[in-house]
Design a protein around this motif. Structure first.
Motif, short mmCIF file in Angstrom:
data_model
loop_
_atom_site.label_atom_id
_atom_site.label_comp_id
_atom_site.label_asym_id
_atom_site.label_seq_id
_atom_site.Cartn_x
_atom_site.Cartn_y
_atom_site.Cartn_z
N ASP A 35 44.11 27.60 34.83
CA ASP A 35 45.23 28.35 34.25
C ASP A 35 46.37 27.44 33.79
O ASP A 35 47.53 27.86 33.70
CB ASP A 35 45.76 29.34 35.29
CG ASP A 35 46.33 28.65 36.53
OD1 ASP A 35 46.20 27.41 36.65
OD2 ASP A 35 46.88 29.35 37.40
N SER A 51 48.96 28.83 31.27
CA SER A 51 49.38 30.22 31.42
C SER A 51 50.88 30.33 31.71
O SER A 51 51.46 29.47 32.38
CB SER A 51 48.60 30.88 32.57
OG SER A 51 49.02 32.22 32.73
N ASP A 96 48.31 43.59 34.27
CA ASP A 96 47.55 43.26 33.05
C ASP A 96 46.97 41.85 33.09
O ASP A 96 45.89 41.60 32.55
CB ASP A 96 48.45 43.41 31.82
CG ASP A 96 48.84 44.84 31.54
OD1 ASP A 96 48.20 45.74 32.11
OD2 ASP A 96 49.78 45.06 30.75
N TYR A 97 47.68 40.95 33.75
CA TYR A 97 47.21 39.58 33.88
C TYR A 97 45.90 39.55 34.67
O TYR A 97 44.92 38.91 34.26
CB TYR A 97 48.27 38.75 34.58
CG TYR A 97 47.91 37.31 34.86
CD1 TYR A 97 47.78 36.38 33.83
CD2 TYR A 97 47.73 36.88 36.17
CE1 TYR A 97 47.47 35.06 34.09
CE2 TYR A 97 47.42 35.55 36.43
CZ TYR A 97 47.30 34.65 35.40
OH TYR A 97 46.98 33.33 35.67
N TYR A 98 45.85 40.26 35.76
CA TYR A 98 44.64 40.32 36.58
C TYR A 98 43.49 40.98 35.83
O TYR A 98 42.34 40.53 35.90
CB TYR A 98 44.94 41.06 37.88
CG TYR A 98 43.77 41.17 38.83
CD1 TYR A 98 43.11 40.03 39.27
CD2 TYR A 98 43.34 42.41 39.28
CE1 TYR A 98 42.04 40.13 40.16
CE2 TYR A 98 42.27 42.51 40.16
CZ TYR A 98 41.63 41.36 40.59
OH TYR A 98 40.57 41.45 41.46
N GLU A 99 43.81 42.02 35.07
CA GLU A 99 42.76 42.71 34.30
C GLU A 99 42.19 41.79 33.22
O GLU A 99 40.99 41.83 32.94
CB GLU A 99 43.32 43.99 33.68
CG GLU A 99 43.67 45.06 34.69
CD GLU A 99 42.48 45.40 35.59
OE1 GLU A 99 41.34 45.53 35.07
OE2 GLU A 99 42.68 45.54 36.82
N ALA A 100 43.04 40.95 32.62
CA ALA A 100 42.55 40.00 31.62
C ALA A 100 41.62 38.96 32.25
O ALA A 100 40.62 38.57 31.65
CB ALA A 100 43.73 39.30 30.94
N ALA A 151 38.33 40.61 32.83
CA ALA A 151 37.63 40.87 31.57
C ALA A 151 37.19 39.59 30.86
O ALA A 151 36.48 39.64 29.85
CB ALA A 151 38.53 41.68 30.64
N ASP A 188 39.20 37.52 29.31
CA ASP A 188 40.02 37.34 28.10
C ASP A 188 40.92 36.12 28.30
O ASP A 188 42.15 36.23 28.37
CB ASP A 188 40.85 38.60 27.85
CG ASP A 188 41.50 38.60 26.46
OD1 ASP A 188 41.24 37.66 25.69
OD2 ASP A 188 42.26 39.55 26.18
N TYR A 189 40.31 34.96 28.38
CA TYR A 189 41.02 33.76 28.80
C TYR A 189 42.06 33.29 27.79
O TYR A 189 43.15 32.86 28.17
CB TYR A 189 40.01 32.64 29.07
CG TYR A 189 38.97 33.02 30.09
CD1 TYR A 189 39.34 33.33 31.40
CD2 TYR A 189 37.62 33.10 29.75
CE1 TYR A 189 38.39 33.69 32.35
CE2 TYR A 189 36.66 33.46 30.69
CZ TYR A 189 37.05 33.76 31.99
OH TYR A 189 36.12 34.13 32.91
N ALA A 205 43.95 34.96 25.88
CA ALA A 205 45.15 35.79 25.89
C ALA A 205 46.12 35.40 26.99
O ALA A 205 47.32 35.69 26.89
CB ALA A 205 44.76 37.26 26.05
N ILE A 206 45.65 34.74 28.03
CA ILE A 206 46.51 34.42 29.17
C ILE A 206 46.69 32.92 29.38
O ILE A 206 47.23 32.48 30.40
CB ILE A 206 45.98 35.07 30.47
CG1 ILE A 206 44.51 34.68 30.72
CG2 ILE A 206 46.14 36.59 30.41
CD1 ILE A 206 43.95 35.20 32.04
#
Length: 214
Positions: free
Chosen positions: A81, A84, A99-103, A106, A108-109, A111-112
């Motif tokens: 990270d 990030s 939302d960070y945990y959901e990314a 998922a 969705d690296y 994006a974070i």
């Protein structure tokens, strides 16, 4: 050469709008760092490396100060990270990550601000290879991150798939390097958090790091 890979102490959480998150240690994390130094100052270290993240630097700084060493910084031993703008301690991610945990879940690296797992694995192993090749000392400490240690251990045990091992804050994992041979010696040592040490014996008696028997 023996390498002691050390996970950082407990860090604070941090959320930023326009810069990379780089929190330091919590009060508990600072206590863990001091206990770590109490334990490791008895060993014959001759080189200390840290990831560039504050949580790793602050973890190993008490030991650096006691031994009077210069600290080498290695960007490639930073966590997945590293870019990030959010950092939440692992144990709080599910409850506070939103939302960070959901990314993360998922994958969705981008994006974070995370590396992809493939990029992360490649750069950590490149840094490990460089360290094994240069061998800056017989007994080396590396302050880093749980993900970094997992990548190194996965490689050493030749896991068919990358494994996940829960390494405790300031947990110590030791690796022996002998030419092209690399061996995992111990995993997740945490004795420093519950015991006091006054010296060393065994493989490190008389101030020497002796090769394990294999």
């Amino acid at each position: 050469m023996q390498i002691a890979f050390i996970r950082h102490g407990q860090p604070l959480a941090e959320r930023n709008d326009d810069e990379v998150a780089d929190p330091g240690l919590s009060e508990l994390g600072r206590w863990q760092a001091e206990r770590l130094a109490d334990w490791l100052e008895h060993e014959p270290f001759d080189h200390i490396i840290s990831s560039t993240k504050r949580r790793a630097v602050e973890t190993i700084q008490p030991l650096v100060s006691r031994l009077g060493f210069e600290m080498e910084l290695e960007e490639d031993f930073t966590e997945i990270d590293r870019n990030s703008r959010v950092y939440i301690p692992t144990e709080k991610l599910a409850a506070e990550g939103g939302d960070y945990y959901e990314a993360i879940r998922a994958g969705d690296y981008a994006a974070i601000g995370w590396d992809t797992p493939e990029e992360f694995h490649k750069r950590v192993l490149a840094a490990f290879d460089r360290l094994c090749e240069t061998q800056p000392g017989q007994h080396v400490a590396v302050a880093c991150h749980g993900g970094v240690i997992n990548r190194v251990v996965s490689e050493l045990v030749r896991a068919a798939e990358r494994i996940h091992i829960q390494v405790a804050y300031t947990g110590i994992c030791r690796v022996w390097v002998d030419g092209d041979r690399r061996m995992l010696m111990s995993m997740n040592e945490t004795g420093h958090c519950c015991a006091t040490r006054t010296g060393v014996t065994g493989f490190m008696r008389n101030g020497l790091v002796v090769a394990p028997q294999y």
